[in-house]
Design a protein around this motif. Structure first.
Motif, PDB file in Angstrom:
ATOM      1  N   HIS A  50       0.813  -1.210   0.000  1.00  0.00           N
ATOM      2  CA  HIS A  50       0.000   0.000   0.000  1.00  0.00           C
ATOM      3  C   HIS A  50       0.855   1.273   0.000  1.00  0.00           C
ATOM      4  CE1 HIS A  50      -3.656  -2.145  -0.052  1.00  0.00           C
ATOM      5  NE2 HIS A  50      -3.533  -2.643   1.160  1.00  0.00           N
ATOM      6  N   ILE A  51       2.041   1.211   0.567  1.00  0.00           N
ATOM      7  CA  ILE A  51       2.951   2.367   0.475  1.00  0.00           C
ATOM      8  C   ILE A  51       3.371   2.553  -0.978  1.00  0.00           C
ATOM      9  CG2 ILE A  51       5.232   3.279   1.080  1.00  0.00           C
ATOM     10  CD1 ILE A  51       4.899   1.743   3.800  1.00  0.00           C
ATOM     11  N   LYS A  52       3.876   1.498  -1.580  1.00  0.00           N
ATOM     12  CA  LYS A  52       4.363   1.576  -2.961  1.00  0.00           C
ATOM     13  C   LYS A  52       3.220   1.822  -3.940  1.00  0.00           C
ATOM     14  CE  LYS A  52       7.716   1.131  -5.960  1.00  0.00           C
ATOM     15  NZ  LYS A  52       8.835   2.063  -5.977  1.00  0.00           N
ATOM     16  N   GLY A  53       2.061   1.286  -3.650  1.00  0.00           N
ATOM     17  CA  GLY A  53       0.926   1.399  -4.550  1.00  0.00           C
ATOM     18  C   GLY A  53       0.090   2.642  -4.353  1.00  0.00           C
ATOM     19  N   PHE A  54       0.514   3.535  -3.464  1.00  0.00           N
ATOM     20  CA  PHE A  54      -0.285   4.732  -3.238  1.00  0.00           C
ATOM     21  C   PHE A  54      -0.189   5.627  -4.472  1.00  0.00           C
ATOM     22  CE2 PHE A  54      -1.974   8.521  -1.334  1.00  0.00           C
ATOM     23  CZ  PHE A  54      -2.944   8.006  -0.499  1.00  0.00           C
ATOM     24  N   ARG A  55      -1.320   5.998  -4.989  1.00  0.00           N
ATOM     25  CA  ARG A  55      -1.391   6.771  -6.238  1.00  0.00           C
ATOM     26  C   ARG A  55      -0.755   8.158  -6.096  1.00  0.00           C
ATOM     27  NH1 ARG A  55      -4.395   5.243 -10.340  1.00  0.00           N
ATOM     28  NH2 ARG A  55      -5.782   4.004  -9.056  1.00  0.00           N
ATOM     29  N   GLY A  56       0.158   8.463  -7.021  1.00  0.00           N
ATOM     30  CA  GLY A  56       0.701   9.805  -7.115  1.00  0.00           C
ATOM     31  C   GLY A  56       1.957  10.093  -6.316  1.00  0.00           C
ATOM     32  N   ARG A  57       2.382   9.151  -5.454  1.00  0.00           N
ATOM     33  CA  ARG A  57       3.606   9.377  -4.694  1.00  0.00           C
ATOM     34  C   ARG A  57       4.160   8.059  -4.182  1.00  0.00           C
ATOM     35  NH1 ARG A  57      -0.465  11.848  -0.901  1.00  0.00           N
ATOM     36  NH2 ARG A  57      -0.440  10.503   0.909  1.00  0.00           N
ATOM     37  N   ARG A  68      -6.486   1.951   3.936  1.00  0.00           N
ATOM     38  CA  ARG A  68      -6.222   0.866   2.983  1.00  0.00           C
ATOM     39  C   ARG A  68      -6.271  -0.500   3.654  1.00  0.00           C
ATOM     40  NH1 ARG A  68      -5.590   1.171  -2.514  1.00  0.00           N
ATOM     41  NH2 ARG A  68      -4.893   3.208  -3.099  1.00  0.00           N
ATOM     42  N   LEU A  69      -5.770  -0.578   4.873  1.00  0.00           N
ATOM     43  CA  LEU A  69      -5.750  -1.850   5.597  1.00  0.00           C
ATOM     44  C   LEU A  69      -7.056  -2.105   6.343  1.00  0.00           C
ATOM     45  CD1 LEU A  69      -2.125  -1.623   6.996  1.00  0.00           C
ATOM     46  CD2 LEU A  69      -2.950  -3.233   5.259  1.00  0.00           C
ATOM     47  N   GLN A  70      -7.942  -1.094   6.367  1.00  0.00           N
ATOM     48  CA  GLN A  70      -9.194  -1.192   7.112  1.00  0.00           C
ATOM     49  C   GLN A  70      -8.913  -1.554   8.565  1.00  0.00           C
ATOM     50  OE1 GLN A  70     -12.714  -0.723   5.706  1.00  0.00           O
ATOM     51  NE2 GLN A  70     -11.134   0.602   4.855  1.00  0.00           N
ATOM     52  N   ALA A  71      -8.000  -0.781   9.154  1.00  0.00           N
ATOM     53  CA  ALA A  71      -7.581  -1.022  10.538  1.00  0.00           C
ATOM     54  C   ALA A  71      -7.533   0.311  11.277  1.00  0.00           C
ATOM     55  CB  ALA A  71      -6.196  -1.689  10.544  1.00  0.00           C
ATOM     56  N   ALA A  72      -7.490   0.231  12.578  1.00  0.00           N
ATOM     57  CA  ALA A  72      -7.405   1.429  13.412  1.00  0.00           C
ATOM     58  C   ALA A  72      -6.029   2.072  13.244  1.00  0.00           C
ATOM     59  CB  ALA A  72      -7.632   1.061  14.876  1.00  0.00           C
ATOM     60  N   PRO A  73      -5.969   3.405  13.222  1.00  0.00           N
ATOM     61  CA  PRO A  73      -4.677   4.083  13.055  1.00  0.00           C
ATOM     62  C   PRO A  73      -3.628   3.680  14.088  1.00  0.00           C
ATOM     63  CG  PRO A  73      -6.454   5.647  12.722  1.00  0.00           C
ATOM     64  CD  PRO A  73      -7.091   4.361  13.210  1.00  0.00           C
ATOM     65  N   ASN A  74      -4.043   3.462  15.348  1.00  0.00           N
ATOM     66  CA  ASN A  74      -3.047   3.064  16.351  1.00  0.00           C
ATOM     67  C   ASN A  74      -2.487   1.671  16.070  1.00  0.00           C
ATOM     68  OD1 ASN A  74      -5.579   1.992  17.093  1.00  0.00           O
ATOM     69  ND2 ASN A  74      -4.959   1.812  19.232  1.00  0.00           N
ATOM     70  N   VAL A 103       5.267   7.578   5.673  1.00  0.00           N
ATOM     71  CA  VAL A 103       5.918   6.273   5.778  1.00  0.00           C
ATOM     72  C   VAL A 103       6.492   5.954   4.403  1.00  0.00           C
ATOM     73  CG1 VAL A 103       5.662   3.853   6.412  1.00  0.00           C
ATOM     74  CG2 VAL A 103       4.228   5.582   7.531  1.00  0.00           C
ATOM     75  N   HIS A 104       7.814   5.737   4.362  1.00  0.00           N
ATOM     76  CA  HIS A 104       8.545   5.479   3.119  1.00  0.00           C
ATOM     77  C   HIS A 104       9.169   4.085   3.168  1.00  0.00           C
ATOM     78  CE1 HIS A 104       8.779   9.792   1.786  1.00  0.00           C
ATOM     79  NE2 HIS A 104       8.497   9.964   3.068  1.00  0.00           N
ATOM     80  N   LEU A 105       9.296   3.454   2.016  1.00  0.00           N
ATOM     81  CA  LEU A 105       9.996   2.173   1.939  1.00  0.00           C
ATOM     82  C   LEU A 105      11.500   2.398   2.043  1.00  0.00           C
ATOM     83  CD1 LEU A 105       8.227   0.281  -0.997  1.00  0.00           C
ATOM     84  CD2 LEU A 105       7.898  -0.033   1.449  1.00  0.00           C
ATOM     85  N   ARG A 106      12.168   1.507   2.728  1.00  0.00           N
ATOM     86  CA  ARG A 106      13.633   1.466   2.715  1.00  0.00           C
ATOM     87  C   ARG A 106      14.046   0.478   1.632  1.00  0.00           C
ATOM     88  NH1 ARG A 106      16.320   2.605   8.289  1.00  0.00           N
ATOM     89  NH2 ARG A 106      18.002   2.441   6.815  1.00  0.00           N
ATOM     90  N   ALA A 107      15.307   0.402   1.342  1.00  0.00           N
ATOM     91  CA  ALA A 107      15.811  -0.490   0.277  1.00  0.00           C
ATOM     92  C   ALA A 107      15.413  -1.939   0.549  1.00  0.00           C
ATOM     93  CB  ALA A 107      17.322  -0.352   0.141  1.00  0.00           C
ATOM     94  N   ARG A 108      15.505  -2.378   1.788  1.00  0.00           N
ATOM     95  CA  ARG A 108      15.129  -3.762   2.129  1.00  0.00           C
ATOM     96  C   ARG A 108      13.645  -4.010   1.869  1.00  0.00           C
ATOM     97  NH1 ARG A 108      13.614  -6.780   6.977  1.00  0.00           N
ATOM     98  NH2 ARG A 108      14.204  -8.926   6.586  1.00  0.00           N
ATOM     99  N   GLY A 109      12.803  -3.058   2.235  1.00  0.00           N
ATOM    100  CA  GLY A 109      11.371  -3.181   1.995  1.00  0.00           C
ATOM    101  C   GLY A 109      11.055  -3.191   0.516  1.00  0.00           C
TER     102      GLY A 109
END
Length: 142
Positions: A50-57, A68-74, A103-109
């Motif tokens: 969902h980080i990588k697939g976020f539209r526009g950035r 996106r995960l349909q989960a609570a922010p905490n 939240v950004h991906l690191r090289a490992r992610g």
């Protein structure tokens, strides 16, 4: 006792829905096992996706990921913390709005996600014919 045409149609609807749910569950199971083989949980994989697939950035906020995960922010913040500890992501305070955390991906992610995406794409390709049948059947029956 002979079933009516409506009963026959309803039976086919149930058959189609059952098959769809079965194929969907098979794909989700495949996804869970593929993620595990890469050393991440299914939720960690989904977060990366969902980080990588976020539209526009190339990043997303915790709130956007929660949606996106349909989960609570905490809960998502805790997941981000686990991914950060595993070297998969990093957080940055937004320059535009200091209340938000990017939240950004690191090289490992990124590497992990690319490997999993290739596996998922191949698996989806194998299911394409199955889902094509559902599209045509669903238009007639459901």
């Amino acid at each position: 006792m002979r079933q009516t045409r409506r009963d026959d149609g309803m039976k086919q609807t149930f058959v189609t829905l059952s098959e769809f749910r079965y194929q969907l569950r098979r794909f989700l199971r495949f996804s869970e096992e593929a993620a595990h083989a890469q050393g991440v949980t299914k939720l960690q994989y989904l977060l990366l996706l969902h980080i990588k697939g976020f539209r526009g950035r190339e990043w997303a906020t915790v709130g956007e990921l929660a949606e996106r995960l349909q989960a609570a922010p905490n809960s998502v913040a805790a997941l981000v913390s686990r991914c950060e500890a595993a070297g998969l992501v990093r957080r940055w305070r937004s320059n535009a709005d200091h209340r938000q955390v990017e939240v950004h991906l690191r090289a490992r992610g990124e590497r992990c996600l690319r490997q999993l995406a290739a596996l998922h794409q191949a698996e989806l390709g194998s299911l394409a014919a199955v889902f094509a049948v559902f599209r045509t059947a669903g238009a007639r029956e459901v």
